[in-house]
Design a protein around this motif. Structure first.
Motif, PDB file in Angstrom:
ATOM      1  N   GLU A 113      33.923  39.544  40.575  1.00 29.98           N
ATOM      2  CA  GLU A 113      33.775  38.869  39.145  1.00 29.98           C
ATOM      3  C   GLU A 113      33.665  39.772  37.994  1.00 29.98           C
ATOM      4  N   HIS A 114      33.116  40.994  38.603  1.00 33.07           N
ATOM      5  CA  HIS A 114      32.860  42.049  37.110  1.00 33.07           C
ATOM      6  C   HIS A 114      34.325  42.720  36.913  1.00 33.07           C
ATOM      7  N   TYR A 163      40.296  36.604  45.250  1.00 35.18           N
ATOM      8  CA  TYR A 163      40.102  35.887  44.050  1.00 35.18           C
ATOM      9  C   TYR A 163      41.528  35.763  43.286  1.00 35.18           C
ATOM     10  N   PRO A 164      41.895  34.845  42.585  1.00 30.56           N
ATOM     11  CA  PRO A 164      41.231  33.657  42.079  1.00 30.56           C
ATOM     12  C   PRO A 164      41.455  32.509  43.104  1.00 30.56           C
ATOM     13  N   LEU A 183      36.996  40.991  37.178  1.00 29.79           N
ATOM     14  CA  LEU A 183      37.682  39.975  36.443  1.00 29.79           C
ATOM     15  C   LEU A 183      37.435  39.907  35.026  1.00 29.79           C
ATOM     16  N   THR A 184      35.968  40.022  34.722  1.00 25.29           N
ATOM     17  CA  THR A 184      35.734  40.026  33.485  1.00 25.29           C
ATOM     18  C   THR A 184      36.196  41.238  32.657  1.00 25.29           C
TER      19      THR A 184
END
Length: 620
Positions: A454-455, A570-571, A457-458
């Motif tokens: 998630e980091h 992901y995603p 992706l951010t």
């Protein structure tokens, strides 16, 4: 200041802090102004500071080695050369009064006191000599007065300051290689060059440090600048390479003495740019494993007296020395290769096949910027990457290219047994990773070890929508720990190009940490080489990804079988193992499916966050 065994001046200057101004030093001046004022003061005394008789005297090593020189280097300020010569008052004091104690009593004089211990402060020296400390209110002025009193006592007792210290301002390159078994011509060459770092030699392990977290483009000169003020031994910077022959952000540095090594350790978590560098102790064996072992070819190539070595990567396999010479000698700002074709060394495998790498020699330091300005220019249809290199890197690359290459695969027989309380689960293969030469992937380096998908992706922001299904691959080392790298599969070469172009050297904020991330466009073949461990020497550690690993889950109770193994990419939301090879009829609606486990009734696959009691353990 000390000239011809006399003190010629005392002066105090307040340097204004750069980052954290202090109210007590608001009247201070910038460092460059102070350096200029001091130079003018010395010349006003009718003294030439560049005279060999002129010396600065300091209370210990840190004032110049750990403060002035590193600060001036960080501000790109060139100090006058006389700042590279000084006397350490503590060493001079110990030398003088140890000699007096060893010499014995003089005629008609009481016996001298025993030799002093190494002082930790000026007060120790004052007490030993019976001198009353200066009682002024200004601490720094009092310290200078006390130093003057000690110097005058040393001179009056019949001694002189005879242990000059020097600060090496230029890194001296040298050859570090094993020349045993070579022809007598190279044995003679070794004697002429006084080479000391072969694999058969012994190196003092108390002089070695390992620097970790270096920017991948760092050269030996950049590392020497990081340790400015400390004296690095000749050929004492060895950049470490990964099993794939790429720099891994580590270097081994050999200093001239343990004293300098100990001061280097105090630079732990100091910065190069925005990156903090970790500094640890290392052994002589560590250094020799990287910097030792030169081949006959490497010894001949490195003995030409070049000041600059440039590594070329991405050359056509049929490239010739003349093409390399033309690459550097044509176009804007041409530069000549040292000794023509003899200054070009192609890296080849044991069977003689080219690897696409070469090393090129240049005569002068000023040639470096001219040569490196051709980075990513082309030879034929191939763009060429250029990097500042070192003698140790030449030796590592050549040695590694000549090693037998064997394929390694992870098998149950080589995997360690599961820890107590863990039960093995049959590995469900990861979806087929892309392959080929199309550069539709990006490689991220320098990630915080705690970073999760998630980091990433951010960090990628609007480019995250271009990631293919289950296209994020975190890279782990042989111990199962994050390596700080990740590969991302994008939906097209254009997406990968724009992502690398706009996100390279941007910052990722993780808690209180802020790390700049390197982003490179690469191909599926490049990604496979790292994620699967590639074809590496049998002694090389593998680089692993979540795909080709054996996973273990904690043992469950008898009523609940182990959960199914799913690679959480992901995603894509959680999917059944069948999706790895049989995509659903409606890929737009990727929803969790119900699967049977252990022959029991079907249960839904929950997302990872809902299963904190199912940690995944990775072993090689």
């Amino acid at each position: 200041m000390y000239v011809s065994f006399q003190i010629i001046g005392e002066r105090e200057y307040a340097v204004r802090p750069t980052r954290r101004p202090s109210e007590e030093l608001q009247t201070g001046q910038p460092l460059d102004v102070i350096v200029q004022q001091f130079d003018e003061f010395v010349r006003s005394l009718q003294v030439d500071p560049h005279s060999p008789l002129f010396r600065l005297v300091t209370d210990g090593q840190p004032p110049l080695r750990q403060c002035l020189h590193p600060e001036a280097c960080s501000k790109e300020l060139s100090l006058p050369t006389y700042y590279a010569r000084f006397h350490d008052l503590r060493k001079e004091y110990v030398r003088a009064y140890t000699l007096r104690a060893v010499a014995g009593p003089r005629p008609h004089a009481p016996p001298p006191p025993p030799p002093p211990d190494h002082p930790t402060s000026l007060l120790d020296m004052l007490n030993y000599l019976g001198i009353t400390p200066y009682s002024g209110e200004n601490f720094y002025a009092a310290e200078v007065k006390d130093m003057s009193s000690i110097i005058q006592r040393i001179i009056s007792d019949g001694f002189r300051l005879e242990l000059p210290e020097t600060v090496d301002l230029v890194l001296e390159t040298g050859i570090c290689g094993s020349l045993s078994g070579l022809f007598y011509t190279f044995i003679s060459l070794r004697q002429q060059l006084k080479i000391t770092s072969s694999k058969d030699d012994e190196i003092d392990g108390n002089c070695i440090v390992r620097a970790r977290g270096l920017p991948w483009q760092s050269s030996d000169q950049d590392i020497a600048k990081f340790f400015r003020g400390l004296n690095v031994a000749k050929g004492g910077v060895a950049l470490c390479l990964s099993p794939q022959g790429r720099r891994n952000g580590e270097a081994l540095v050999r200093f001239v003495s343990q004293e300098h090594r100990d001061m280097a350790l105090k630079r732990h978590k100091h910065h190069i740019g925005s990156r903090y560098i970790e500094v640890y102790r290392a052994s002589g064996e560590d250094f020799l494993s990287v910097a030792g072992g030169a081949t006959c070819e490497a010894a001949a190539f490195l003995s030409r007296g070049a000041q600059v070595i440039v590594r070329m990567r991405g050359l056509p396999y049929d490239a010739t020395p003349q093409q390399v010479l033309d690459f550097f000698s044509t176009g804007d700002d041409p530069v000549q290769v040292l000794d023509g074709a003899e200054g070009v060394l192609f890296v080849r495998r044991a069977d003689g096949r080219a690897t696409g790498d070469a090393f090129v020699l240049f005569a002068k330091e000023t040639d470096a910027s001219k040569a490196l300005s051709r980075h990513r220019k082309s030879i034929g249809a191939r763009y060429i990457e250029l990097f500042r290199s070192t003698t140790a890197e030449v030796q590592q690359v050549l040695n590694r290219s000549l090693e037998p290459r064997t394929s390694q695969t992870s098998t149950p027989s080589t995997a360690p047994a599961p820890a107590e309380g863990l039960m093995p689960v049959t590995l469900v293969p990861q979806h087929v990773i892309t392959s080929g030469t199309a550069k539709d992937c990006v490689r991220l380096r320098g990630l915080p070890y705690e970073a999760q998908v998630e980091h990433i992706l951010t960090f990628l922001d609007e480019f995250a929508k271009n990631i293919v299904v289950q296209g994020v691959h975190m890279v782990y080392n042989a111990q199962g720990h994050p390596s700080g790298e990740a590969f991302i599969q994008m939906d097209s070469e254009a997406s990968a190009f724009l992502c690398a172009q706009q996100k390279h050297h941007r910052y990722m904020t993780f808690g209180k940490k802020q790390r700049y991330i390197e982003v490179f466009q690469c191909s599926g073949d490049d990604m496979n080489l790292v994620l699967t461990g590639g074809v590496t020497p049998a002694t090389s550690p593998k680089v692993l990804s979540p795909g080709p690993l054996t996973y273990y889950y904690p043992a469950m109770g008898p009523t609940l079988p182990p959960p199914p193994l799913v690679y959480w990419g992901y995603p894509t939301p959680p999917v059944s193992p069948a999706h790895y090879y049989h995509p659903p009829h409606h890929p737009q609606t990727m929803i969790p499916e119900v699967v049977s486990v252990g022959g029991g009734s079907p249960i839904p696959i929950p997302p990872p966050a809902a299963c904190p009691e199912w940690p995944i353990f990775m072993v090689n």
